[in-house]
Design a protein around this motif. Structure first.
Motif, mmCIF file in Angstrom:
data_model
loop_
_atom_site.group_PDB
_atom_site.id
_atom_site.type_symbol
_atom_site.label_atom_id
_atom_site.label_comp_id
_atom_site.label_asym_id
_atom_site.label_seq_id
_atom_site.Cartn_x
_atom_site.Cartn_y
_atom_site.Cartn_z
ATOM 1 N N ARG A 39 0.815 -1.209 0.000
ATOM 2 C CA ARG A 39 0.000 0.000 0.000
ATOM 3 C C ARG A 39 0.851 1.264 0.000
ATOM 4 O O ARG A 39 0.499 2.254 -0.640
ATOM 5 N N VAL A 40 1.956 1.227 0.729
ATOM 6 C CA VAL A 40 2.821 2.403 0.795
ATOM 7 C C VAL A 40 3.444 2.683 -0.567
ATOM 8 O O VAL A 40 3.511 3.827 -1.012
ATOM 9 N N ALA A 41 3.893 1.632 -1.243
ATOM 10 C CA ALA A 41 4.487 1.811 -2.571
ATOM 11 C C ALA A 41 3.469 2.384 -3.553
ATOM 12 O O ALA A 41 3.780 3.274 -4.347
ATOM 13 N N ALA A 42 2.234 1.879 -3.498
ATOM 14 C CA ALA A 42 1.189 2.379 -4.390
ATOM 15 C C ALA A 42 0.878 3.842 -4.100
ATOM 16 O O ALA A 42 0.704 4.650 -5.014
ATOM 17 N N HIS A 43 0.810 4.191 -2.808
ATOM 18 C CA HIS A 43 0.537 5.580 -2.445
ATOM 19 C C HIS A 43 1.687 6.487 -2.889
ATOM 20 O O HIS A 43 1.459 7.578 -3.415
ATOM 21 N N LEU A 44 2.918 6.020 -2.664
ATOM 22 C CA LEU A 44 4.079 6.823 -3.029
ATOM 23 C C LEU A 44 4.124 7.065 -4.537
ATOM 24 O O LEU A 44 4.418 8.175 -4.990
ATOM 25 N N ARG A 45 3.820 6.035 -5.297
ATOM 26 C CA ARG A 45 3.821 6.166 -6.756
ATOM 27 C C ARG A 45 2.728 7.137 -7.205
ATOM 28 O O ARG A 45 2.971 8.015 -8.045
ATOM 29 N N ALA A 46 1.515 6.984 -6.662
ATOM 30 C CA ALA A 46 0.414 7.863 -7.039
ATOM 31 C C ALA A 46 0.716 9.312 -6.663
ATOM 32 O O ALA A 46 0.413 10.241 -7.419
ATOM 33 N N HIS A 47 1.329 9.499 -5.506
ATOM 34 C CA HIS A 47 1.665 10.855 -5.070
ATOM 35 C C HIS A 47 2.700 11.480 -6.007
ATOM 36 O O HIS A 47 2.605 12.659 -6.369
ATOM 37 N N ALA A 48 3.710 10.701 -6.410
ATOM 38 C CA ALA A 48 4.740 11.219 -7.312
ATOM 39 C C ALA A 48 4.151 11.584 -8.670
ATOM 40 O O ALA A 48 4.506 12.619 -9.259
ATOM 41 N N LEU A 49 3.248 10.764 -9.193
ATOM 42 C CA LEU A 49 2.621 11.070 -10.476
ATOM 43 C C LEU A 49 1.771 12.329 -10.383
ATOM 44 O O LEU A 49 1.715 13.123 -11.330
ATOM 45 N N ALA A 50 1.097 12.505 -9.244
ATOM 46 C CA ALA A 50 0.273 13.701 -9.072
ATOM 47 C C ALA A 50 1.117 14.957 -8.955
ATOM 48 O O ALA A 50 0.678 16.055 -9.319
ATOM 49 N N GLN A 51 2.338 14.821 -8.436
ATOM 50 C CA GLN A 51 3.231 15.960 -8.256
ATOM 51 C C GLN A 51 4.310 16.024 -9.337
ATOM 52 O O GLN A 51 5.395 16.554 -9.115
ATOM 53 N N ALA A 52 3.999 15.481 -10.510
ATOM 54 C CA ALA A 52 5.015 15.366 -11.567
ATOM 55 C C ALA A 52 5.630 16.716 -11.935
ATOM 56 O O ALA A 52 6.849 16.839 -12.074
ATOM 57 N N ASP A 53 4.804 17.746 -12.103
ATOM 58 C CA ASP A 53 5.335 19.049 -12.500
ATOM 59 C C ASP A 53 6.260 19.629 -11.432
ATOM 60 O O ASP A 53 7.304 20.211 -11.753
ATOM 61 N N ASP A 54 5.889 19.463 -10.160
ATOM 62 C CA ASP A 54 6.731 19.981 -9.084
ATOM 63 C C ASP A 54 8.050 19.225 -9.012
ATOM 64 O O ASP A 54 9.114 19.820 -8.803
ATOM 65 N N ILE A 55 7.996 17.920 -9.165
ATOM 66 C CA ILE A 55 9.232 17.129 -9.130
ATOM 67 C C ILE A 55 10.131 17.488 -10.303
ATOM 68 O O ILE A 55 11.355 17.584 -10.173
ATOM 69 N N ALA A 56 9.522 17.700 -11.467
ATOM 70 C CA ALA A 56 10.312 17.989 -12.675
ATOM 71 C C ALA A 56 11.017 19.333 -12.619
ATOM 72 O O ALA A 56 11.993 19.547 -13.350
ATOM 73 N N MET A 180 13.502 13.172 -8.420
ATOM 74 C CA MET A 180 12.713 12.008 -8.026
ATOM 75 C C MET A 180 13.186 11.380 -6.726
ATOM 76 O O MET A 180 12.383 11.170 -5.793
ATOM 77 N N LEU A 181 14.475 11.068 -6.628
ATOM 78 C CA LEU A 181 14.968 10.395 -5.430
ATOM 79 C C LEU A 181 14.802 11.258 -4.176
ATOM 80 O O LEU A 181 14.313 10.756 -3.150
ATOM 81 N N PRO A 182 15.172 12.557 -4.195
ATOM 82 C CA PRO A 182 14.926 13.369 -2.990
ATOM 83 C C PRO A 182 13.448 13.442 -2.615
ATOM 84 O O PRO A 182 13.109 13.397 -1.431
ATOM 85 N N HIS A 183 12.579 13.533 -3.610
ATOM 86 C CA HIS A 183 11.140 13.604 -3.320
ATOM 87 C C HIS A 183 10.648 12.314 -2.671
ATOM 88 O O HIS A 183 9.936 12.356 -1.652
ATOM 89 N N LEU A 184 10.998 11.181 -3.230
ATOM 90 C CA LEU A 184 10.540 9.909 -2.681
ATOM 91 C C LEU A 184 11.093 9.666 -1.295
ATOM 92 O O LEU A 184 10.372 9.204 -0.395
ATOM 93 N N ARG A 185 12.371 9.950 -1.088
ATOM 94 C CA ARG A 185 12.968 9.746 0.232
ATOM 95 C C ARG A 185 12.347 10.671 1.271
ATOM 96 O O ARG A 185 12.137 10.276 2.425
ATOM 97 N N ARG A 186 12.047 11.883 0.857
ATOM 98 C CA ARG A 186 11.461 12.844 1.798
ATOM 99 C C ARG A 186 10.066 12.414 2.228
ATOM 100 O O ARG A 186 9.692 12.566 3.396
#
Length: 221
Positions: A39-56, A180-186
């Motif tokens: 569940r955590v991996a799925a949430h993390l992935r969905a959150h990253a996709l939703a924040q794609a512009d900010d991460i980029a 990507m890596l700093p965002h996911l780790r944070r």
């Protein structure tokens, strides 16, 4: 300061590929392994996709360079298919057509002379052939000079496709390392001393409170 570039729809696939690669790095894979349900991996992935512009935005400069190189390559491809190809084609065809015509006229005029044809036709054909001969020679020399002039420049510059691919790889690497890596780790590990536990609900990435574990009550949503 220029506003960060928004991620283009055609680059979403690259973003997802970088996300997949990041979540398979050793530290993130180990942390996510604590949640057997995923569940955590799925949430993390969905959150990253939703924040794609900010991460980029962390890799905005190489992304701008990639977009510029890609636009230039597309313009070049369009120009190769457009009217700009007419002049080079004429430069190649002119000496071929004029040379072939001159040879044909001279041969036909000579044959008519040998056959004893009367009238001005044999002489006219020979004269036309000798008129076209210097045109063929001159246009051939011009075409040869143009080819010799442009060939070194074409060899010195890498093909447009290679430039685009290089810029794309640079952007993807910067996106991975700086975005990507700093965002996911944070978001996965907000505090170094905490760890993700399986009882973490899908809408939060924080571990269960100590009291909840002691009382054996489920985490609140």
């Amino acid at each position: 300061m220029a506003e960060p570039s928004r991620l283009r729809p055609e680059d979403r696939a690259d973003f997802e590929a970088v996300l997949h690669h990041a979540m398979n790095t050793t530290d993130l894979r180990g942390a996510l392994g604590a949640d057997a349900a995923g569940r955590v991996a799925a949430h993390l992935r969905a959150h990253a996709l939703a924040q794609a512009d900010d991460i980029a935005t962390a890799a905005d400069e190489p992304y701008r360079s990639y977009l510029a190189v890609r636009r230039a390559a597309r313009r070049e491809a369009r120009s190769l298919r457009g009217p700009g190809r007419l002049l080079p084609a004429l430069a190649v065809l002119t000496p071929l057509v004029s040379g072939t015509s001159a040879a044909a006229l001279l041969l036909l005029g000579g044959l008519l002379h040998l056959a004893g044809a009367l009238g001005p036709l044999p002489g006219s054909l020979v004269a036309a052939g000798w008129t076209l001969a210097p045109v063929a020679a001159l246009s051939g020399l011009v075409t040869l000079a143009a080819v010799l002039h442009t060939a070194p420049r074409r060899r010195g510059a890498p093909p447009a496709a290679d430039q685009v691919e290089h810029a794309r790889l640079v952007w993807r690497q910067e996106l991975l390392d700086r975005g990507m890596l700093p965002h996911l780790r944070r978001h996965l590990m907000p505090h170094p001393e905490t760890a993700i536990t399986p009882c973490s609900p899908p809408d939060t990435l924080t571990p269960c409170p100590a009291r909840a574990r002691e009382d054996r009550t489920p985490c609140s949503d």
